[in-house]
Write a protein that holds these residues in place. Structure first.
Motif: not given
Length: 343
Positions: A135, A150-151, A33
């Motif tokens: 992730r 993103k999550v 990331l």
């Protein structure tokens, strides 16, 4: 990587192979990331993803019982529907915290106490514990990853507190921890006390350890000159908590302040370091974090945790604790009791 190759020789006094494995793991995690000290990166604070609704956060001044969460429920809602439609739960985790969330070097799979909980959530929502996209996210990007879609969840030894509740929502507590000092065995540092005066102390950005030192540092040096800017040196305050262990192994800092739960795993990785002080100097609770206002998802996770705690010594929680944590954090006989809001 340049940093890793240049430090190979200097790590030999700290368990050699273990030290290098840690350094390589940190380097690998940072490629997953993008890091951003400001708000301009893909995970920068304040950058909204497509279709992101902006919730109006409550003031931290109005927060009196941060561990109190929503009543558990198995009902579906928009958050659950989104996960089911995708067919995967996207979970933000750590891949470098030994026994909590780490990549097994032999199998290449993520394992640990937090990973077990993620799989329990996936099984409840999707009927399959393997329907997860993991992730790996740095400590300082946990909230931004949720804000920018993103999550779905962050399960990463994340402490519940009033300040964070302004930006994310939390489940009930699934583990009790506390801040403690990690230092070399032969260090004159005795704990979170005046023995820290003049010492270089490392913490992770956006961590409760950093907040504790801001309140009482005992004369320790814990801030980089350009903290919070693009020029941040990442020497004393670092993006990933495990980076502090590498700094300690290299002799670039004198001590680390972090959760005792994480520090116990680091001490297990490197026998040259130990927890200093008789006990943690704070009491903190880990929760599963979601996007702010994702009430149906929070309520569902709370239902998962109800089931996860059931069974006494044979509960899934206790089974996972004995497998991953009991050797470093002995004496825990039950998970923390849940607290719920009255309204």
């Amino acid at each position: 990587m340049t940093r890793t190759s240049s430090t190979r020789g200097r790590l030999r006094g700290w368990g050699g192979v273990t030290g290098m494995a840690v350094a390589c793991a940190v380097t690998a995690s940072l490629t997953l990331l993008p890091l951003s000290h400001g708000g301009s990166g893909p995970f920068g604070v304040g950058v909204s993803g497509p279709g992101t609704a902006t919730a109006v956060p409550a003031s931290a001044d109005d927060c009196t019982d941060p561990e109190a969460s929503l009543q558990p429920s198995s009902a579906d809602g928009p958050g659950i529907a989104k996960i089911k439609e995708r067919g995967k739960l996207i979970a933000g985790v750590d891949q470098n915290s030994f026994r909590w969330g780490y990549r097994n070097p032999e199998t290449g799979k993520l394992e640990g106490f937090d990973i077990d909980l993620v799989r329990a959530i996936a099984k409840n929502i999707l009927g399959d514990p393997d329907k997860v996209i993991f992730r790996a996210i740095p400590t300082n990007q946990r909230i931004a990853a949720l804000e920018n879609d993103k999550v779905d969840v962050v399960v990463r030894t994340m402490t519940i507190n009033c300040k964070r509740l302004e930006r994310v929502s939390f489940s009930t507590a699934y583990f009790q921890a506390g801040q403690q000092v990690l230092a070399p065995k032969n260090s004159p540092i005795t704990g979170y006390d005046k023995s820290l005066a003049g010492k270089r102390v490392c913490t992770a950005e956006d961590s409760t350890a950093y907040e504790a030192l801001e309140k009482q540092s005992f004369g320790a040096r814990f801030k980089d000159r350009h903290d919070g800017t693009e020029a941040d040196e990442d020497q004393l305050t670092v993006p990933n908590q495990l980076d502090c262990l590498v700094r300690l192994q290299l002799g670039e800092v004198d001590a680390v302040v972090t959760d005792n739960a994480l520090a116990a795993g680091q001490a297990a990785q490197d026998p040259a370091v130990v927890l200093k002080g008789d006990k943690p100097f704070t009491t903190e609770y880990y929760g599963v974090a979601t996007k702010h206002g994702a009430n149906d998802l929070v309520a569902r996770i709370n239902q998962v945790l109800v089931d996860y705690r059931k069974g006494g010594a044979d509960s899934p929680w206790m089974v996972s604790y004995r497998k991953w944590l009991a050797s470093g954090l002995p004496g825990i006989s039950a998970p923390p009791a849940p607290k719920y809001r009255s309204n």
